[in-house]
Write an enzyme that holds these catalytic residues in place. Sequence first.
Site, PDB file in Angstrom:
ATOM      1  CD1 TRP A   1     -42.656 -13.681  64.071  1.00  0.00           C
ATOM      2  CD2 TRP A   1     -44.440 -13.952  65.404  1.00  0.00           C
ATOM      3  NE1 TRP A   1     -42.222 -14.184  65.272  1.00  0.00           N
ATOM      4  CE2 TRP A   1     -43.283 -14.355  66.114  1.00  0.00           C
ATOM      5  CE3 TRP A   1     -45.678 -14.032  66.040  1.00  0.00           C
ATOM      6  CZ2 TRP A   1     -43.340 -14.831  67.425  1.00  0.00           C
ATOM      7  CZ3 TRP A   1     -45.730 -14.502  67.346  1.00  0.00           C
ATOM      8  CH2 TRP A   1     -44.575 -14.896  68.026  1.00  0.00           C
TER       9      TRP A   1
ATOM     10  CG  ASP B   1     -45.238  -7.572  62.764  1.00  0.00           C
ATOM     11  OD1 ASP B   1     -44.547  -6.838  63.495  1.00  0.00           O
ATOM     12  OD2 ASP B   1     -45.482  -8.769  63.027  1.00  0.00           O
TER      13      ASP B   1
ATOM     14  CE  LYS C   1     -39.369  -9.281  68.317  1.00  0.00           C
ATOM     15  NZ  LYS C   1     -39.131 -10.509  69.005  1.00  0.00           N
TER      16      LYS C   1
END
Length: 365
Positions: free
Chosen positions: A102, A171, A195
């Site tokens: 990511w 992030d 999540k």
Amino acid sequence: MSRAYNFSAGPGTLPEPVLAALQEALLEFSTCRAGIMEISHRSKPFEGVLASAKARLSRVLGVPADYSVLFLQGGASLQFYQLALNLALPGEATDFIDTGTWASKALAEAKRVSDAKAVWSSKGTTYDRVPAPGAVQFRDEAVWAHYTTNNTIYGTQSKAPPVTDKRLLADMSSDIASRPIDVARHDLIYAGAQKNLGPSGVVAVILSPWAVERSKAVGKARGGLPSMLDYAVAVENDSMYNTPNTFGIFALEQVLAWVEGQGGLPAIAARVQARADRLYAQLDSSNFWQPHAQPDSRSSMNVTFRLQNSDLEGTFVKEADAAGLMELKGHRSVGGMRASLYNALPDEAVDALIDFMKAFEAKHG
Ligand SMILES: Cc1ncc(COP(=O)(O)O)c(C=O)c1O
């Protein structure tokens, strides 16, 4: 009902009381005589939902009063591009800590619109670690530094922000709301909801006053930004420049109410860390298990491991699934196993997994 213990990396398991509340609100929300997905985003009841979602996220995370909280679409992946488009002048130096898939994707998108560079990477050791807080040398000319707090695929986590005087962008998709964080130390925080915050389709974005002003200045320098990609437009319109994900925002609001009911982040963090510690202790108990992350980089959210005899990994995942422990297969880019221990996963799920592992080792070890 045959709900299993769900170790999915995301979308992940949600608190059962929240799912029950959502079920009810689908048919009829409050006094609306219609379901939550069927009312206007401009209606008073939905305005209340949005205001409550913002207030709860701010309370739970400790967001400073002068920061802006947004609920946008396009996932964390769109933020990779949007943050650089808004917060870097054309050609300006932007620094990235490359701790996994990511982080690399964020870097790749930022390269489209700025002089983005990975100033630290653990790619050479299959992303098994994050840097120590003071270990990264940022470029003098870099306007900000970006890092990924928790690396979902490799199972590593930064315990603290990098030590630097650079502005920080983070992030936090896979560990937001799992532990207290210093929001004021960051100029931008973003997290896909799927999540710890709710369903996919909503991304929470937190901007400092500097970030909002920067977005305006950079927009001007770039000759205007597309409206849907312009942070300043989103702030001005309170996340409602277009129709937001009304159901997703409602679900997120309910999840945050559950988090508050659990005692907030200090209580959640203690629970989450204790059970991750139990699982790592099992992984450290013999060579049968091969944890992926270096000990000081281990994630409390995603626990990644392999078996010494990798031929047994398929059997492990299959037998675990049959025993009611689902989604333990590792990401396709690393293989092995991954147990995601998001906030809503019951503690009993982790205990059941550890019991299963002991029995599996006794049988195959
Ligand atoms: C840390 C992290 N960042 C970004 C993403 C991408 O999120 P999205 O699918 O919402 O774009 C993920 C998805 O799992 C992630 O774990």
